[in-house]
Design a protein around this motif. Structure first.
Motif, PDB file in Angstrom:
ATOM      1  N   ASP A 263       7.727 -39.492  -5.986  1.00  0.00           N
ATOM      2  CA  ASP A 263       6.346 -39.191  -6.343  1.00  0.00           C
ATOM      3  C   ASP A 263       6.026 -37.751  -5.955  1.00  0.00           C
ATOM      4  OD1 ASP A 263       3.843 -39.606  -7.351  1.00  0.00           O
ATOM      5  OD2 ASP A 263       3.114 -40.835  -5.693  1.00  0.00           O
ATOM      6  N   THR A 264       4.841 -37.300  -6.352  1.00  0.00           N
ATOM      7  CA  THR A 264       4.354 -36.006  -5.897  1.00  0.00           C
ATOM      8  C   THR A 264       3.742 -36.167  -4.506  1.00  0.00           C
ATOM      9  OG1 THR A 264       2.237 -36.394  -7.005  1.00  0.00           O
ATOM     10  CG2 THR A 264       3.916 -35.206  -8.241  1.00  0.00           C
ATOM     11  N   SER A 265       3.364 -35.052  -3.902  1.00  0.00           N
ATOM     12  CA  SER A 265       2.852 -35.072  -2.526  1.00  0.00           C
ATOM     13  C   SER A 265       1.380 -35.465  -2.529  1.00  0.00           C
ATOM     14  CB  SER A 265       3.041 -33.706  -1.867  1.00  0.00           C
ATOM     15  OG  SER A 265       2.435 -32.695  -2.655  1.00  0.00           O
ATOM     16  N   ARG A 266       1.128 -36.768  -2.519  1.00  0.00           N
ATOM     17  CA  ARG A 266      -0.241 -37.261  -2.576  1.00  0.00           C
ATOM     18  C   ARG A 266      -0.380 -38.551  -1.783  1.00  0.00           C
ATOM     19  NH1 ARG A 266      -0.534 -39.568  -8.851  1.00  0.00           N
ATOM     20  NH2 ARG A 266       1.440 -40.756  -8.760  1.00  0.00           N
ATOM     21  N   ILE A 267      -1.586 -38.788  -1.306  1.00  0.00           N
ATOM     22  CA  ILE A 267      -1.920 -40.027  -0.635  1.00  0.00           C
ATOM     23  C   ILE A 267      -3.124 -40.639  -1.341  1.00  0.00           C
ATOM     24  CG2 ILE A 267      -0.947 -39.431   1.611  1.00  0.00           C
ATOM     25  CD1 ILE A 267      -3.705 -38.561   2.527  1.00  0.00           C
ATOM     26  N   PHE A 268      -3.230 -41.959  -1.251  1.00  0.00           N
ATOM     27  CA  PHE A 268      -4.263 -42.690  -1.971  1.00  0.00           C
ATOM     28  C   PHE A 268      -5.204 -43.374  -0.986  1.00  0.00           C
ATOM     29  CE2 PHE A 268      -0.306 -42.768  -4.384  1.00  0.00           C
ATOM     30  CZ  PHE A 268      -0.697 -42.276  -5.628  1.00  0.00           C
TER      31      PHE A 268
ATOM     32  N   ASN B 236      -1.178 -30.069  -1.262  1.00  0.00           N
ATOM     33  CA  ASN B 236      -0.832 -28.663  -1.500  1.00  0.00           C
ATOM     34  C   ASN B 236       0.643 -28.436  -1.798  1.00  0.00           C
ATOM     35  OD1 ASN B 236      -1.499 -26.003  -1.809  1.00  0.00           O
ATOM     36  ND2 ASN B 236      -1.253 -25.489   0.359  1.00  0.00           N
ATOM     37  N   GLU B 237       1.199 -29.277  -2.673  1.00  0.00           N
ATOM     38  CA  GLU B 237       2.548 -29.096  -3.201  1.00  0.00           C
ATOM     39  C   GLU B 237       3.644 -29.150  -2.131  1.00  0.00           C
ATOM     40  OE1 GLU B 237       2.662 -25.593  -5.592  1.00  0.00           O
ATOM     41  OE2 GLU B 237       1.149 -26.336  -6.991  1.00  0.00           O
ATOM     42  N   LEU B 238       3.420 -29.898  -1.081  1.00  0.00           N
ATOM     43  CA  LEU B 238       4.484 -30.109  -0.097  1.00  0.00           C
ATOM     44  C   LEU B 238       5.597 -30.958  -0.706  1.00  0.00           C
ATOM     45  CD1 LEU B 238       2.422 -30.885   3.121  1.00  0.00           C
ATOM     46  CD2 LEU B 238       3.943 -28.938   2.800  1.00  0.00           C
ATOM     47  N   PRO B 239       6.829 -30.848  -0.202  1.00  0.00           N
ATOM     48  CA  PRO B 239       7.900 -31.713  -0.712  1.00  0.00           C
ATOM     49  C   PRO B 239       7.580 -33.184  -0.467  1.00  0.00           C
ATOM     50  CG  PRO B 239       8.781 -29.895   0.592  1.00  0.00           C
ATOM     51  CD  PRO B 239       7.300 -29.884   0.802  1.00  0.00           C
ATOM     52  N   ALA B 240       7.997 -34.011  -1.404  1.00  0.00           N
ATOM     53  CA  ALA B 240       7.835 -35.460  -1.254  1.00  0.00           C
ATOM     54  C   ALA B 240       9.159 -36.121  -1.620  1.00  0.00           C
ATOM     55  CB  ALA B 240       6.705 -35.974  -2.130  1.00  0.00           C
ATOM     56  N   ARG B 241      10.186 -35.770  -0.850  1.00  0.00           N
ATOM     57  CA  ARG B 241      11.530 -36.272  -1.135  1.00  0.00           C
ATOM     58  C   ARG B 241      11.630 -37.771  -0.885  1.00  0.00           C
ATOM     59  NH1 ARG B 241      15.406 -37.570   1.993  1.00  0.00           N
ATOM     60  NH2 ARG B 241      14.398 -36.644   3.816  1.00  0.00           N
ATOM     61  N   ASP B 242      11.193 -38.221   0.299  1.00  0.00           N
ATOM     62  CA  ASP B 242      11.305 -39.650   0.634  1.00  0.00           C
ATOM     63  C   ASP B 242      10.291 -39.981   1.727  1.00  0.00           C
ATOM     64  OD1 ASP B 242      12.053 -42.254   0.819  1.00  0.00           O
ATOM     65  OD2 ASP B 242      14.147 -41.887   1.313  1.00  0.00           O
ATOM     66  N   TRP B 243       9.038 -40.116   1.333  1.00  0.00           N
ATOM     67  CA  TRP B 243       7.984 -40.483   2.278  1.00  0.00           C
ATOM     68  C   TRP B 243       8.111 -41.970   2.601  1.00  0.00           C
ATOM     69  CZ3 TRP B 243       2.707 -37.891   0.652  1.00  0.00           C
ATOM     70  CH2 TRP B 243       2.865 -36.503   0.639  1.00  0.00           C
ATOM     71  N   GLU B 244       8.116 -42.308   3.895  1.00  0.00           N
ATOM     72  CA  GLU B 244       8.397 -43.690   4.274  1.00  0.00           C
ATOM     73  C   GLU B 244       7.302 -44.380   5.077  1.00  0.00           C
ATOM     74  OE1 GLU B 244      10.472 -45.600   3.182  1.00  0.00           O
ATOM     75  OE2 GLU B 244      12.120 -44.440   2.356  1.00  0.00           O
ATOM     76  N   ASP B 245       6.423 -43.656   5.714  1.00  0.00           N
ATOM     77  CA  ASP B 245       5.376 -44.334   6.482  1.00  0.00           C
ATOM     78  C   ASP B 245       4.235 -43.363   6.739  1.00  0.00           C
ATOM     79  OD1 ASP B 245       4.140 -46.451   7.708  1.00  0.00           O
ATOM     80  OD2 ASP B 245       5.544 -46.624   9.382  1.00  0.00           O
ATOM     81  N   ILE B 246       3.108 -43.917   7.126  1.00  0.00           N
ATOM     82  CA  ILE B 246       1.933 -43.119   7.444  1.00  0.00           C
ATOM     83  C   ILE B 246       1.289 -43.709   8.695  1.00  0.00           C
ATOM     84  CG2 ILE B 246       0.455 -44.468   5.908  1.00  0.00           C
ATOM     85  CD1 ILE B 246      -1.089 -41.874   5.304  1.00  0.00           C
TER      86      ILE B 246
ATOM     87  N   VAL C 165      -2.330 -28.466   5.840  1.00  0.00           N
ATOM     88  CA  VAL C 165      -1.360 -29.494   6.237  1.00  0.00           C
ATOM     89  C   VAL C 165      -0.292 -28.820   7.087  1.00  0.00           C
ATOM     90  CG1 VAL C 165       0.243 -31.273   5.472  1.00  0.00           C
ATOM     91  CG2 VAL C 165      -1.764 -30.729   4.077  1.00  0.00           C
ATOM     92  N   GLU C 166      -0.015 -29.406   8.247  1.00  0.00           N
ATOM     93  CA  GLU C 166       0.975 -28.834   9.167  1.00  0.00           C
ATOM     94  C   GLU C 166       2.278 -29.613   9.097  1.00  0.00           C
ATOM     95  OE1 GLU C 166      -2.037 -27.254  12.638  1.00  0.00           O
ATOM     96  OE2 GLU C 166      -1.694 -29.407  12.452  1.00  0.00           O
ATOM     97  N   ASP C 167       3.380 -28.911   9.331  1.00  0.00           N
ATOM     98  CA  ASP C 167       4.717 -29.476   9.197  1.00  0.00           C
ATOM     99  C   ASP C 167       5.379 -29.570  10.571  1.00  0.00           C
ATOM    100  OD1 ASP C 167       7.242 -30.264   8.472  1.00  0.00           O
ATOM    101  OD2 ASP C 167       7.712 -28.472   7.290  1.00  0.00           O
ATOM    102  N   ILE C 168       5.528 -30.785  11.063  1.00  0.00           N
ATOM    103  CA  ILE C 168       6.252 -31.032  12.317  1.00  0.00           C
ATOM    104  C   ILE C 168       7.699 -31.342  11.944  1.00  0.00           C
ATOM    105  CG2 ILE C 168       6.413 -32.491  14.363  1.00  0.00           C
ATOM    106  CD1 ILE C 168       3.409 -33.117  13.958  1.00  0.00           C
ATOM    107  N   GLN C 169       8.612 -30.462  12.319  1.00  0.00           N
ATOM    108  CA  GLN C 169      10.020 -30.630  11.968  1.00  0.00           C
ATOM    109  C   GLN C 169      10.793 -31.141  13.182  1.00  0.00           C
ATOM    110  OE1 GLN C 169      11.763 -27.344   9.652  1.00  0.00           O
ATOM    111  NE2 GLN C 169       9.724 -26.407   9.586  1.00  0.00           N
ATOM    112  N   PHE C 170      11.736 -32.047  12.929  1.00  0.00           N
ATOM    113  CA  PHE C 170      12.523 -32.579  14.045  1.00  0.00           C
ATOM    114  C   PHE C 170      13.915 -32.985  13.589  1.00  0.00           C
ATOM    115  CE2 PHE C 170      10.873 -36.419  12.130  1.00  0.00           C
ATOM    116  CZ  PHE C 170      11.843 -37.401  12.368  1.00  0.00           C
TER     117      PHE C 170
END
Length: 307
Positions: free
Chosen positions: A79-84, A99-109, A158-163
């Protein structure tokens, strides 16, 4: 408590009874399903079917804090980078684009604390990795939007926490935010005993964080989790079961998970259930499934009966 049977179980039981009747002169019976002692009793309610046809792979769920009676979800990979945002009846209220962030494999919120005191933050886990291909995983953090109009909205901040994991590439689908400390907790999926990791608060945005590994739990295929709003109860699910841990005062999440065997809660198995969220009141929890085999996504509520 006597467990209600799923349609699949009923059909299976019927086939078994027919087989035994034909081969054993009606003397044999299908094996009875064993009784399970649940952590607490629940009453299951079908809240509503999601009206938005674009939500077809709901992979995460959290009850909103800034919008009472509303819920956030997102699709899985592709999907695109969106939440409902939707309500209990399943009505779609708004779509927010990140804001066009990658949405490769979003798994939880998840929803929890953040940099500003008294502000609710959403955390979106870009950390699915079926084939163990990616070293760096991402969790996107944004202030929870306050709903004011239907339609589409753009979120620019939107902030990106990388780990990275300390023990190799992992596939994970369960993200939990500790409301007491602000820590983020991740549970892996593929191992026979899933692994738990922590991203301690505050979360740096300038470096790639090395997640802290704490141990293994006797759960396989974890695909969703949540911590109650008061921080005292933990839920984790896989495709077939929901697991529950109480958390004592002054216990960390890791101490609660590792110091006791998880208890089971009643779960009406969904087509591909990957999402679970506490009711903010603590009076129950919700589940939501991806759509499979023409079965639409339904929001279910499990009201706890010991309150």
């Amino acid at each position: 408590m006597l467990k209600p049977r799923t349609l699949y179980q009923c059909l299976t039981a019927g086939l078994l009874l027919g087989f035994f009747a034909c081969n054993n002169n009606n003397e044999s019976k299908a094996p009875e399903e064993p009784d399970i002692e649940y952590a607490f009793e629940t009453a299951l309610t079908k809240e509503g079917t999601l009206a938005n046809e674009e939500i077809n792979e709901a992979s995460g769920l959290v009850a909103s804090r800034s919008n009472v009676g509303m819920f956030w979800t997102h699709n899985d990979s592709g999907d695109t980078s969106r939440i409902f945002l939707f309500d209990k009846e399943g009505k779609n209220l708004a779509t927010y684009y990140l804001n066009e962030l990658p949405a490769r494999d979003w798994e939880d919120i998840a929803l929890g604390k953040g940099p500003e005191e008294g502000v609710h933050y959403l955390y979106i886990a870009e950390m699915g990795d079926n084939n163990a291909q990616y070293d760096t995983k991402h969790i996107y953090r944004l202030k929870e939007p306050v709903w004011d109009a239907e339609g589409e909205h753009l979120v620019n901040e939107v902030e990106d926490i990388q780990f990275v994991y300390p023990d190799g590439k992992r596939d994970a689908e369960a993200l939990m935010a500790d409301p007491l400390t602000g820590d983020l907790w991740i549970v892996s999926k593929r191992e026979e005993k899933n692994r738990i990791y922590r991203l301690p608060s505050p979360h740096s945005l300038d470096t790639v964080i090395v997640a802290e590994y704490y141990g293994e739990i006797p759960v396989h295929n974890s695909n969703g989790g949540d911590i109650s709003a008061n921080g005292t109860e933990i839920l984790l699910k896989n495709y077939d079961k929901i697991f529950y841990w109480p958390r004592a005062e002054n216990q960390t999440v890791a101490e609660a998970l590792l110091s006791q065997v998880p208890q089971e809660l009643y779960y009406e198995v969904e087509p591909q259930g990957e999402a679970i969220a506490w009711d903010p009141s603590g009076n129950g929890f919700y589940t939501l499934s991806e759509e499979r085999s023409n079965v639409e996504a339904v929001l279910y509520y499990y009201e706890r009966l010991d309150k």
